[in-house]
Write an enzyme that holds these catalytic residues in place. Structure first.
Site, PDB file in Angstrom:
ATOM      1  CD  GLU A 154      -5.185  -6.032  -0.970  1.00 44.51           C
ATOM      2  OE1 GLU A 154      -4.695  -4.872  -0.895  1.00 44.51           O
ATOM      3  OE2 GLU A 154      -5.823  -6.543  -0.052  1.00 44.51           O
TER       4      GLU A 154
ATOM      5  CB  CYS B 146      -8.647  -4.849  -3.197  1.00 42.88           C
ATOM      6  SG  CYS B 146      -7.581  -3.420  -2.921  1.00 42.88           S
TER       7      CYS B 146
ATOM      8  CB  CYS C 216     -10.952  -2.712   0.841  1.00 44.68           C
ATOM      9  SG  CYS C 216     -10.338  -2.100  -0.743  1.00 44.68           S
TER      10      CYS C 216
ATOM     11  CB  CYS D  41      -5.315  -1.433  -1.361  1.00 44.43           C
ATOM     12  SG  CYS D  41      -6.679  -0.716  -0.452  1.00 44.43           S
TER      13      CYS D  41
ATOM     14  CG  ASN E  62      -0.431  -0.162   2.527  1.00 45.56           C
ATOM     15  OD1 ASN E  62       0.594  -0.798   2.700  1.00 45.56           O
ATOM     16  ND2 ASN E  62      -1.084   0.406   3.528  1.00 45.56           N
TER      17      ASN E  62
HETATM   18  N1  THU Z   1      -5.131  -1.629   2.840  1.00 47.22           N
HETATM   19  C1  THU Z   1      -4.567  -2.443   1.889  1.00 47.22           C
HETATM   20  O1  THU Z   1      -3.536  -2.088   1.302  1.00 47.22           O
HETATM   21  N2  THU Z   1      -5.150  -3.625   1.627  1.00 47.22           N
HETATM   22  C2  THU Z   1      -6.209  -4.133   2.304  1.00 47.22           C
HETATM   23  O2  THU Z   1      -6.640  -5.248   2.011  1.00 47.22           O
HETATM   24  C3  THU Z   1      -6.844  -3.363   3.377  1.00 47.22           C
HETATM   25  C4  THU Z   1      -6.354  -1.959   3.538  1.00 47.22           C
HETATM   26  C5  THU Z   1      -4.453  -0.366   3.174  1.00 47.22           C
HETATM   27  C6  THU Z   1      -5.116   0.885   2.771  1.00 47.22           C
HETATM   28  C7  THU Z   1      -4.529   1.880   3.759  1.00 47.22           C
HETATM   29  O3  THU Z   1      -3.261   2.304   3.287  1.00 47.22           O
HETATM   30  C8  THU Z   1      -4.300   1.044   5.010  1.00 47.22           C
HETATM   31  O4  THU Z   1      -4.298  -0.306   4.580  1.00 47.22           O
HETATM   32  C9  THU Z   1      -5.343   1.226   6.085  1.00 47.22           C
HETATM   33  O5  THU Z   1      -6.616   1.070   5.584  1.00 47.22           O
END
Ligand code: THU
Length: 160
Positions: free
Chosen positions: A74, A114, A111, A72, A61
């Site tokens: 993903e 994603c 999320c 994110c 992320n």
């Molecule tokens: N985030 C991800 O990169 N992947 C996920 O599956 C859940 C959330 C990140 C987004 C943000 O930078 C941090 O986690 C907190 O939400």
């Protein structure tokens, strides 16, 4: 008429229950958490994908001072694969996280955006992506396809 949506997934005690290919992909995702840029949430997510050519590609992320601009792990990874390896399919993706604020002993849950992006890739390449979800330690969940994670997902067929 009532209908049901069911899907099967593996709920494993820990990483040692995975076969070596999946375990090494998960280790790559765990390592990728360290490339996250997450100064605002301190929630570092790492993702690693195994491509049809055998390569493992990672993403993490990347947050923004303007919070919604951040992306994110993903989708960082999927967009990178779509750009750099447009002719490869994704066989599997492992996702993990690291945070000083929690124990990190529960599998991560991707999320909604994603999940849509994963589904887009499955539809684009007509190939299911195995998804391996974990924390730093503890149980690991293995889902056979992104479709299972997004019931009634939008597949774009109405756009044609
Ligand atoms: N985030 C991800 O990169 N992947 C996920 O599956 C859940 C959330 C990140 C987004 C943000 O930078 C941090 O986690 C907190 O939400």
């Amino acid at each position: 008429m009532k209908q049901q949506f069911n899907f099967e997934f593996d709920y494993l005690e820990d990483i040692s229950q995975l076969d070596e290919q999946d375990a090494s992909l998960l280790r790559a995702a765990m390592k990728a958490t360290q490339t996250a840029f997450a100064p605002y949430s301190n929630f570092k997510v790492g993702a690693a994908a195994l491509l049809s050519n055998g390569q493992i590609i990672i993403g993490s992320n990347q947050e923004s001072a303007s919070y919604p601009v951040g992306i994110c792990a993903e989708r960082t990874l999927l967009n990178s694969i779509g750009s750099q390896f447009p002719n490869e399919t994704i066989i599997s993706m492992a996702i993990s996280y690291d945070s000083s604020k929690t124990a990190c002993n529960e599998p991560i849950s991707p999320c909604g955006m994603c999940r849509q992006s994963l589904l887009d890739f499955e539809n684009r390449y007509h190939a299911a992506i195995k998804i391996i979800l974990a924390g730093k330690t503890g149980p690991v969940m293995v889902v056979k396809s992104a479709k299972d994670l997004l019931p009634f997902g939008f597949d774009g067929s109405v756009l044609k």
